[in-house]
Design an enzyme around this catalytic site. Structure first.
Site, PDB file in Angstrom:
ATOM      1  N   TYR A  55       0.837  -1.200   0.000  1.00 23.22           N
ATOM      2  CA  TYR A  55       0.000   0.000   0.000  1.00 23.22           C
ATOM      3  C   TYR A  55       0.871   1.250   0.000  1.00 23.22           C
ATOM      4  O   TYR A  55       1.749   1.399   0.837  1.00 23.22           O
ATOM      5  CB  TYR A  55      -0.903   0.052   1.230  1.00 23.22           C
ATOM      6  N   SER A 215     -13.306  -3.735   1.476  1.00 25.16           N
ATOM      7  CA  SER A 215     -14.247  -2.962   0.640  1.00 25.16           C
ATOM      8  C   SER A 215     -15.700  -3.278   1.008  1.00 25.16           C
ATOM      9  O   SER A 215     -16.529  -3.545   0.139  1.00 25.16           O
ATOM     10  CB  SER A 215     -14.000  -3.234  -0.854  1.00 25.16           C
ATOM     11  N   PRO A 216     -16.029  -3.252   2.305  1.00 25.03           N
ATOM     12  CA  PRO A 216     -17.399  -3.608   2.711  1.00 25.03           C
ATOM     13  C   PRO A 216     -18.436  -2.587   2.283  1.00 25.03           C
ATOM     14  O   PRO A 216     -19.641  -2.878   2.306  1.00 25.03           O
ATOM     15  CB  PRO A 216     -17.295  -3.686   4.238  1.00 25.03           C
ATOM     16  N   LEU A 217     -17.974  -1.409   1.861  1.00 21.89           N
ATOM     17  CA  LEU A 217     -18.882  -0.365   1.383  1.00 21.89           C
ATOM     18  C   LEU A 217     -18.782  -0.195  -0.130  1.00 21.89           C
ATOM     19  O   LEU A 217     -19.122   0.858  -0.672  1.00 21.89           O
ATOM     20  CB  LEU A 217     -18.591   0.957   2.097  1.00 21.89           C
ATOM     21  N   GLY A 218     -18.324  -1.263  -0.803  1.00 24.98           N
ATOM     22  CA  GLY A 218     -18.260  -1.209  -2.265  1.00 24.98           C
ATOM     23  C   GLY A 218     -17.362  -0.106  -2.782  1.00 24.98           C
ATOM     24  O   GLY A 218     -17.711   0.604  -3.721  1.00 24.98           O
TER      25      GLY A 218
END
Length: 343
Positions: A55, A215-218
């Site tokens: 990252y 990426s749980p919120l897309g």
């Protein structure tokens, strides 16, 4: 903040923080502001901090992962190491094979590389031990058993407390678990990305392994706060779900989330995270989502999702969201980059 126990008795805050949000992937960054966000997360009880050696903006002259985000997290750890459950990852080399450069491997999992990656991460993070160390992507040229055996050496040496795997198939998880206990699988899982439910999640339940949805919120889409212009300027604009045609088509799915949020007097983000918690409970799976943000106010908003209760009507409506989505979740051309491409 509640706590959750993943596999191998690893206890974390019930919500984590995804450090990739504080990198160039979503636009320019300011390290001092990013450090402020990390401190706000820990202040709010979001103490499970997730980073990776790859990252951060690639550095000129640096061969392999830049480690920029790990160095940022090190600034947090300097004052708050005892407050943080630290997760980092290795295995993505940061090299993209180009025409005529087929030797540039995007992933490595050989034992020598495992040991080298560990020492570099420990140095960048300026810590003696990593709480949860993930294989970020498996190396198709190396048996996963060999990679995990080398990772297990780090546990025996006291340099790592728990092992994790990212974007693995059910078969790969079982093979790894036979070598050493696995605390968590990290993969994309959300209202609009549910392919892991077919094989990976059942294998986690069967093996007593926790699940950490990234990426749980897309990638921000499910929050309903993004604009087309915002995503056009970063990596999301080049992916299938954020393309012009699919952007418009996927607004129908977003409308379902917004309807549920209005009825429950919650935000889209809270509803999307609460759906993951309830889906995990129904599966018998310890689940710790790791949304990222650059805004301290969003941390408090996301943390409130831990206590949001979704009724059966909400779950029924939300369970249908994925059927409305246009475009694959894969952000690269290689289908094998994500677990469903190898199942």
């Amino acid at each position: 903040m509640h706590t959750t126990v993943l596999g191998d008795s690893l206890q974390t805050s019930a919500l984590g923080f995804g450090g990739m949000a504080l990198t160039h992937v979503y636009g320019g960054t300011d390290d001092d502001a990013a450090l402020g966000v990390l401190n706000s997360a820990v202040d709010a009880g979001v103490t499970f901090i997730d980073t990776a050696d790859v990252y951060g903006q690639p550095q000129p002259g640096v061969d392999g992962p830049s480690g920029a985000n790990e160095r940022l997290v090190a600034r947090l750890l300097a004052d708050r190491r005892d407050d943080v459950t630290l997760a980092t990852k290795f295995g993505i080399t940061g090299k993209v094979p180009l025409a005529g450069q087929e030797s540039a491997k995007p992933t490595r999992g050989d034992a020598a590389y495992v040991r080298e990656a560990l020492e570099k991460s420990l140095t960048r993070l300026d810590t003696d031990v990593i709480d949860l160390w993930y294989l970020h992507r498996r190396d198709p040229d190396v048996p996963i058993e060999e990679t995990v055996a080398a990772m297990a050496e780090a546990v025996a040496a006291g340099k790592v407390r728990h092992l994790g795997l990212s974007e693995v198939t059910a078969a790969e998880l079982r093979a790894a678990q036979a070598v050493h206990p696995i605390a968590a699988v990290q993969s994309e899982w959300s209202l609009w990305s549910r392919d892991v439910e077919a094989n990976v999640i059942p294998a986690c339940v069967e093996s007593g392994v926790g699940f950490v949805p990234y990426s749980p919120l897309g990638r921000g889409f499910l929050t309903g706060t993004l604009t087309r212009d915002q995503v056009a300027s970063d990596m999301r604009g080049s992916t299938a779900r954020f393309g012009d045609d699919n952007w418009d088509a996927n607004q129908r799915a977003l409308a379902v989330v917004a309807d549920v949020a209005r009825r429950l007097d919650a935000t889209n983000a809270q509803v999307a995270l609460a759906w993951l918690y309830e889906s995990g409970r129904r599966a018998g799976l310890p689940t710790v989502p790791i949304p990222g943000t650059r805004s301290p106010s969003r941390i408090a908003e996301n943390a409130a999702a831990v206590d949001l209760v979704l009724d059966d009507d909400a779950m029924t409506a939300l369970d249908d969201v994925s059927s409305l989505i246009h475009g694959t979740r894969n952000i690269v051309a290689d289908p094998a980059w994500i677990s469903s491409g190898r199942e």
